[in-house]
Design a protein around this motif. Structure first.
Motif, short mmCIF file in Angstrom:
data_model
loop_
_atom_site.label_atom_id
_atom_site.label_comp_id
_atom_site.label_asym_id
_atom_site.label_seq_id
_atom_site.Cartn_x
_atom_site.Cartn_y
_atom_site.Cartn_z
N ARG A 62 8.18 -6.65 9.39
CA ARG A 62 7.47 -5.33 8.96
C ARG A 62 6.10 -5.42 9.16
O ARG A 62 5.57 -6.15 8.63
CB ARG A 62 7.49 -4.43 7.94
CG ARG A 62 9.39 -4.57 8.08
CD ARG A 62 10.28 -3.22 8.72
NE ARG A 62 10.61 -4.24 9.74
CZ ARG A 62 11.47 -4.18 10.24
NH1 ARG A 62 11.62 -2.58 9.95
NH2 ARG A 62 11.94 -4.60 11.16
N ASP A 64 1.96 -2.06 9.42
CA ASP A 64 2.08 -0.47 9.13
C ASP A 64 2.28 0.21 10.70
O ASP A 64 2.72 1.39 10.25
CB ASP A 64 0.52 -1.01 9.33
CG ASP A 64 0.50 -1.40 7.19
OD1 ASP A 64 1.73 -1.58 6.89
OD2 ASP A 64 -0.48 -2.09 6.70
N TYR A 67 5.41 2.10 10.86
CA TYR A 67 6.02 3.38 10.68
C TYR A 67 6.00 4.85 11.22
O TYR A 67 6.76 5.59 11.12
CB TYR A 67 5.09 3.38 9.39
CG TYR A 67 4.99 2.95 8.11
CD1 TYR A 67 5.89 3.22 7.00
CD2 TYR A 67 4.53 1.62 7.78
CE1 TYR A 67 6.47 2.71 6.02
CE2 TYR A 67 4.10 1.05 6.39
CZ TYR A 67 5.57 1.19 5.96
OH TYR A 67 5.67 0.78 4.83
N TYR A 70 9.07 4.04 13.21
CA TYR A 70 9.91 5.29 11.20
C TYR A 70 11.10 6.54 11.86
O TYR A 70 11.07 7.50 11.88
CB TYR A 70 10.34 4.60 10.26
CG TYR A 70 10.09 3.66 9.73
CD1 TYR A 70 10.69 2.35 10.56
CD2 TYR A 70 8.96 3.15 8.66
CE1 TYR A 70 10.34 1.00 10.58
CE2 TYR A 70 9.14 1.76 8.25
CZ TYR A 70 9.78 0.37 9.45
OH TYR A 70 9.93 -0.98 8.68
N GLN A 109 12.70 4.13 5.78
CA GLN A 109 11.92 4.25 5.39
C GLN A 109 11.02 5.40 5.82
O GLN A 109 9.99 5.10 4.43
CB GLN A 109 11.89 3.02 6.65
CG GLN A 109 12.19 1.62 6.00
CD GLN A 109 12.13 0.93 4.90
OE1 GLN A 109 10.81 1.06 4.24
NE2 GLN A 109 12.56 0.67 4.17
N HIS A 110 11.65 6.04 6.83
CA HIS A 110 10.41 7.10 6.62
C HIS A 110 10.86 8.21 5.92
O HIS A 110 9.68 8.99 5.26
CB HIS A 110 10.59 8.19 8.33
CG HIS A 110 10.12 9.08 8.64
ND1 HIS A 110 8.76 9.46 8.60
CD2 HIS A 110 10.64 10.29 8.64
CE1 HIS A 110 8.01 10.41 8.90
NE2 HIS A 110 9.46 11.24 8.55
N GLU A 112 11.50 7.80 2.67
CA GLU A 112 10.79 6.55 1.36
C GLU A 112 8.76 6.95 1.37
O GLU A 112 9.03 7.27 0.22
CB GLU A 112 11.17 5.59 1.02
CG GLU A 112 10.24 4.37 -0.15
CD GLU A 112 11.50 3.13 -0.17
OE1 GLU A 112 11.11 2.76 -1.53
OE2 GLU A 112 11.65 2.66 1.23
N THR A 113 8.98 7.19 2.60
CA THR A 113 7.56 7.31 2.96
C THR A 113 6.79 8.91 2.19
O THR A 113 6.07 8.99 1.85
CB THR A 113 7.03 6.75 3.74
OG1 THR A 113 7.23 5.62 3.91
CG2 THR A 113 5.61 7.28 4.10
N LEU A 114 7.74 9.81 3.41
CA LEU A 114 7.25 10.44 2.57
C LEU A 114 7.63 10.88 0.94
O LEU A 114 7.34 12.11 0.72
CB LEU A 114 8.26 12.01 3.34
CG LEU A 114 7.91 11.55 4.78
CD1 LEU A 114 8.71 12.82 5.26
CD2 LEU A 114 6.95 12.04 5.41
#
Length: 270
Positions: A62, A64, A67, A70, A109-110, A112-114
């Motif tokens: 992965r 950065d 993202y 994602y 993943q998106h 989770e980021t939010l």
């Protein structure tokens, strides 16, 4: 040569409206149209596949920058898939499940980021709202039955894309056809749409299109006659026109340039 910039035409907007309706209502849609009209381009653009395909295929470490991919996939929650020509139903099923799982993981993943991901997903398909199958003529009866069964079990929207007549082909499968909510014909560029596209192609060659100019009007008429609004053929024609103008150090697009480009192409529209 750099890839052509995507042009948002009326046909593309109609496809987006169609795909949104299928996704929102969780139904089955059939999209058909002549080769080269832009069906695949629109479908890939709708699913943001132009942004995500490289990551989904390579599936390496992965980064950065991933993202952004994602987020793009999470925007439409759509899988775009083209079956291989000679794939077996088992291979079709496995390949579709494989790419669907990867898209769902990216959406996870998106989320989770939010901070919106709550616990591990029970099903990796739960993030997917729509699956688009391109070149649907390649599907064997057992693959079609699998899609119908999958639709019933997951309630995921489904779009089948193909050539004219595909809607009649699927009518031979009543269990699938009875679930079709929308049928959409993807048409060639109309006169105004073609001019809209040509204005941008003229600009790419450092020219300004003026329909009131006799030379430009002749060139437009020649392109319209040769391509009949076929998006792919317009692209191929301009590739040759750019080459001819560069070789001959020409700075004006004329009907002679168009005809010279036409002579280098195999044009076979039906």
């Amino acid at each position: 040569m750099a890839p052509q910039r995507f042009v948002v035409t009326k046909q593309h907007r109609r496809f987006v409206e169609f795909a949104d309706a299928v996704r929102r209502q969780r139904t089955i849609g059939i999209c058909y149209g002549q080769a080269g009209t832009g069906k695949t381009l629109s479908a890939r653009r709708y699913a943001n596949w132009h942004k995500a395909e490289a990551l989904l295929q390579e599936w390496g470490p992965r980064d950065d920058s991933d993202y952004k991919v994602y987020a793009a996939l999470a925007q439409k929650r759509t899988v775009f898939f083209t079956p291989e020509v000679l794939s077996t139903p088992r291979q079709f099923k496995d390949d579709l499940a494989h790419i669907t799982a990867r898209v769902s993981i990216c959406i996870d993943q998106h989320l989770e980021t939010l901070g919106k991901l709550t616990g591990p997903p029970k099903m990796r398909t739960k993030n997917i709202d729509l699956i688009i199958i391109d070149e649907s003529e390649r599907l064997r009866p057992s693959a079609i039955e699998y899609l119908r069964d999958r639709y019933d079990r997951t309630n995921t929207g489904l779009i089948l894309i193909g050539m004219p007549g595909i809607e009649k082909q699927f009518s031979r499968y009543p269990q699938l056809y009875s679930r079709v909510g929308f049928a959409h014909e993807y048409r060639p560029l109309a006169e105004e749409e073609l001019r809209f596209v040509l204005e941008r192609r003229w600009r790419k060659l450092g020219q300004t299109l003026d329909p009131e100019d006799y030379t430009d009007a002749q060139a437009i008429a020649a392109i319209a006659r040769i391509t009949r609004g076929n998006f792919r053929l317009v692209d191929r024609l301009f590739t040759q026109m750019e080459r001819i103008m560069k070789i001959n150090e020409l700075h004006t697009i004329t009907d002679d340039v168009v005809e010279a480009a036409r002579s280098t192409l195999v044009v076979g529209l039906t």
